[in-house]
Design a protein around this motif. Structure first.
Motif, PDB file in Angstrom:
ATOM      1  N   ALA A 108       0.822  -1.204   0.000  1.00 40.44           N
ATOM      2  CA  ALA A 108       0.000   0.000   0.000  1.00 40.44           C
ATOM      3  C   ALA A 108       0.861   1.261   0.000  1.00 40.44           C
ATOM      4  CB  ALA A 108      -0.938  -0.002   1.209  1.00 40.44           C
ATOM      5  N   ARG A 168      -6.045   0.848   1.174  1.00 39.52           N
ATOM      6  CA  ARG A 168      -6.153   1.817   0.081  1.00 39.52           C
ATOM      7  C   ARG A 168      -7.511   2.513   0.037  1.00 39.52           C
ATOM      8  NH1 ARG A 168      -3.057  -1.383  -4.818  1.00 39.52           N
ATOM      9  NH2 ARG A 168      -0.954  -0.737  -4.213  1.00 39.52           N
ATOM     10  N   ASP A 169      -8.480   1.950   0.711  1.00 41.75           N
ATOM     11  CA  ASP A 169      -9.821   2.539   0.697  1.00 41.75           C
ATOM     12  C   ASP A 169      -9.926   3.592   1.805  1.00 41.75           C
ATOM     13  OD1 ASP A 169     -12.442   2.997   0.003  1.00 41.75           O
ATOM     14  OD2 ASP A 169     -13.224   1.421   1.312  1.00 41.75           O
ATOM     15  N   ARG A 193      -5.097   5.040   7.776  1.00 42.26           N
ATOM     16  CA  ARG A 193      -5.150   3.797   7.004  1.00 42.26           C
ATOM     17  C   ARG A 193      -5.466   2.583   7.882  1.00 42.26           C
ATOM     18  NH1 ARG A 193      -3.550   4.466   1.799  1.00 42.26           N
ATOM     19  NH2 ARG A 193      -2.192   6.241   1.303  1.00 42.26           N
ATOM     20  N   SER A 197      -8.879   0.295   7.653  1.00 39.93           N
ATOM     21  CA  SER A 197      -8.748  -1.024   7.033  1.00 39.93           C
ATOM     22  C   SER A 197      -9.370  -2.143   7.857  1.00 39.93           C
ATOM     23  CB  SER A 197      -7.265  -1.345   6.805  1.00 39.93           C
ATOM     24  OG  SER A 197      -6.601  -1.575   8.048  1.00 39.93           O
TER      25      SER A 197
END
Length: 282
Positions: A108, A168-169, A193, A197
């Protein structure tokens, strides 16, 4: 009926509905008959069908009482093999989960590493585990290490994919704010992050933990050497046409998988108390 009587009747009904709703909220969801009755009925129907097949085809399935009798008579044997498989699941799954999440973090942060490593990961994942296990025995000897590695490999890929998607979201606006404040990579990971996650990580765990049981059983099937564990017991008893022992061992494998899922659900509720929705595993 007068207007005042209508208002009084409406108020009484509304108060009764409020009291009924309050009583319903005080009852835990798992105690409400609607939560468990369909499951119980389904299992009763499945048990009845199983018994019918077992009575009419004794060489295909053992009866449920024969399975229960085998579990009761040889509880010590089943217990020791259960603990062996549990050890393989716990150690192998822990290795696969940690390795998958750690590699997802690196990917990532550095897209170049993802482009370099992901093709190799895919090649390893599409290679049949039953082909890898004997080679691991040759490399690491007869013992628990090959079984740990096989279990870890089965768990690794779903953890990697889901963790990478979760890392990444991130909210682009929140990420822009962090960058505006000149936050470091570590601060962005720790504050943005990593928490974001977690729904994806738990979705990956929901796939990975049952697969860990499958991986441990498969490792015991194909990795020669130490004849211990529920998978080895299934293989040995099936070769001897001992159906009660075979299905008793399979039942314990199912119980182990269910226990892991229940523990995961409890952990998810504790950790993700702020998340109402479920994230679909990738």
């Amino acid at each position: 009926m007068s207007e005042m009587a209508v208002r009084d009747t409406t108020a009484t009904l509304a108060a009764a509905q409020v009291r009924s709703g309050a009583r319903a909220r005080r009852i835990p969801s798992w105690l409400r008959w609607g939560a468990w009755l369909p499951t119980v009925v389904t299992f009763l129907i499945a048990a009845l069908l199983w018994q019918i097949v077992a009575w009419t085809n004794p060489y295909v399935l053992p009866t449920l009482d024969a399975i229960a009798g085998s579990l009761g008579q040889d509880a010590g044997m089943y217990g020791s093999n259960f603990l062996t498989t549990l050890l393989e699941v716990v150690v192998g799954a822990a290795i696969g989960i940690v390795a998958g999440f750690a590699l997802a973090v690196v990917m990532a942060e550095f897209a170049l590493i993802e482009r370099a490593v992901m093709p190799l990961v895919i090649i390893v994942m599409v290679t049949p585990i039953v082909a890898i296990a004997p080679a691991l025995v040759v490399a690491f000897g007869f013992g628990m290490i090959p079984k740990f590695i096989v279990t870890a490999l089965v768990v690794f890929f779903p953890m990697l994919v889901n963790s990478l998607a979760g890392l990444r979201d991130v909210d682009k606006r929140a990420l822009d704010v962090f960058k505006t404040l000149h936050a470091s990579r570590w601060e962005i990971f720790r504050e943005l992050r990593f928490p974001g996650s977690m729904p994806y990580v738990f979705a990956g765990l929901r796939i990975a933990l049952p697969l860990a049981v499958v991986g441990a059983a498969v490792a015991e099937f194909v990795a020669a050497g130490q004849q211990a564990g529920l998978g080895s017991l299934v293989t040995t008893s099936a070769a001897q046409a001992n159906l009660p022992v075979t299905w008793a061992s399979i039942t314990l494998l199912c119980v182990l998988g269910v226990l892991l899922i229940v523990l995961l659900a409890v952990a998810r509720k504790r950790v993700l108390w702020w998340s109402d929705g479920e994230v679909t595993a990738k």
